[in-house]
Design a protein around this motif. Structure first.
Motif, PDB file in Angstrom:
ATOM      1  N   TYR A 165      29.178   6.458 127.355  1.00  0.00           N
ATOM      2  CA  TYR A 165      28.055   5.531 127.194  1.00  0.00           C
ATOM      3  C   TYR A 165      26.748   6.293 126.959  1.00  0.00           C
ATOM      4  O   TYR A 165      25.970   5.977 126.062  1.00  0.00           O
ATOM      5  N   ILE A 166      26.514   7.315 127.770  1.00  0.00           N
ATOM      6  CA  ILE A 166      25.289   8.110 127.638  1.00  0.00           C
ATOM      7  C   ILE A 166      25.207   8.748 126.256  1.00  0.00           C
ATOM      8  O   ILE A 166      24.167   8.694 125.587  1.00  0.00           O
ATOM      9  N   LEU A 167      26.319   9.319 125.815  1.00  0.00           N
ATOM     10  CA  LEU A 167      26.324   9.959 124.498  1.00  0.00           C
ATOM     11  C   LEU A 167      26.058   8.942 123.396  1.00  0.00           C
ATOM     12  O   LEU A 167      25.326   9.223 122.442  1.00  0.00           O
ATOM     13  N   GLY A 170      22.291   7.886 123.513  1.00  0.00           N
ATOM     14  CA  GLY A 170      21.452   8.991 123.046  1.00  0.00           C
ATOM     15  C   GLY A 170      21.694   9.309 121.582  1.00  0.00           C
ATOM     16  O   GLY A 170      20.748   9.559 120.823  1.00  0.00           O
TER      17      GLY A 170
END
Lengths: 191, 191
Positions: A165-167, A170
DNA sequence: TCTTCTCTGGACCAACTGGTCTAGAACTGT
DNA sequence: ACAGTTCTAGACCAGTTGGTCCAGAGAAGA
């Protein structure tokens, strides 16, 4: 309307409520909640103001919640469509990144995340924040489910889903800055 | 910065232009460019409208560019302060994440990235987009410089700087959603 | 057909938006 | 003291915002 062959409940070209939700989702993800006026949404959806306040009694904020929910459901479908036929988690992740990159390109290489653009614009609105958090955690949970199903251990699945999710968030942001979906396509290599 | 030792040209409590930039940066990163009115900024900065248009002849958009530049410079200082005394890249990255997490907590656990909130709200404004891209690439370049300096190979340094940027943007966003800086503090483990 | 309900069309509004303008305060160097 | 510049103060404005309201079109059931 004029079509006799299709069932009458689905014979309309596209219901007004639907057009409003889609138009709002598109515009909000480009310019943010405050960056889009009702006039613009109504013009894009080809609907008069009366219809908006009939379908969404609380006006713009109701519409924003509905459009974010709709956009989130679309993403959930994309996640399912990527991981269900996949041989392993890496395969599914690769497939999802490709699909999202294509979506990014189709949207003019500009649009931001439809949920954060719409619901994350101020500490004042607790309802917006709660809804956004709920939708995002739904994405993570869906990825985690597929990670477990595809053989990852419990802790590993949770950590991987969150990292993914973070990747994606971002990477999508950097793609937007560069107007180039290449970043999104290279994300699987970072997992 | 402290006032006692600075020359008299900077000895005023704080120049109006400065107050405007800081107030704008704070408010924009919370609610986005369109989400904040001039009235709000002027109230927070305790400045009249005339001062704004004296220091920023093009009004809100000038102020937005200036406040984004200021915020970006603050981040560059944070990057330098983290990597310069570090023993290795991993050390510097760890330190930077801690500093950013503290910054996030200090800002009420709500604020978004000051540059994207301010400058990334519409495909219509090419100048905003160019400036945002320029500032962000500056962050990546600064991290890359320190990566090289701390012993990473050329390709590895470039790739690592970009990955770190992606993780920070995505991690900050998730921290905002959860109103919890824990995610940011665990980012170094993902590098 | 008549009635009832859902939905549309848009005129209208108070509040607020970013921006302009000018009188004069405060500081500058001479 | 003076003149010139920089900066402040806020009244004012046209345009736009989200929101209200209601007459009536259209469909559905009796």
């Amino acid at each position: 309307m004029d079509d006799a062959t299709t069932p009458k409940i689905a014979s309309k070209p596209r219901p007004t409520k639907d057009r409003l939700i889609r138009a709002a989702a598109r515009l909000f993800s480009n310019c943010g909640y405050h960056g889009v006026g009702l006039a613009e949404i109504l013009a894009e959806a080809q609907a008069p103001k009366g219809s908006l306040y009939h379908h969404f009694p609380n006006g713009k904020s109701d519409l924003a919640l509905a459009s974010a929910t709709w956009a989130s459901d679309e993403i959930l479908l994309l996640i399912a469509a990527s991981f269900e036929p996949a041989d392993g988690f890496a395969d599914g992740a690769e497939s999802l990144c490709q699909k999202l990159a294509n979506l990014f390109d189709a949207g003019g290489k500009w649009s931001g995340c439809p949920i954060s653009s719409t619901l994350l614009e101020g500490p004042d609105n607790a309802q917006f924040h709660r809804h956004a958090a709920h939708l995002f955690e739904g994405w993570i949970a869906e990825v985690e489910y597929h990670a477990l199903r595809l053989g990852l251990g419990k802790d590993e699945a949770a950590a991987t889903a969150q990292s993914f999710y973070i990747l994606l968030q971002g990477g999508w942001q950097l793609a937007r800055v560069r107007r180039d979906s290449a970043v999104i396509r290279t994300l699987p290599a970072l997992l």
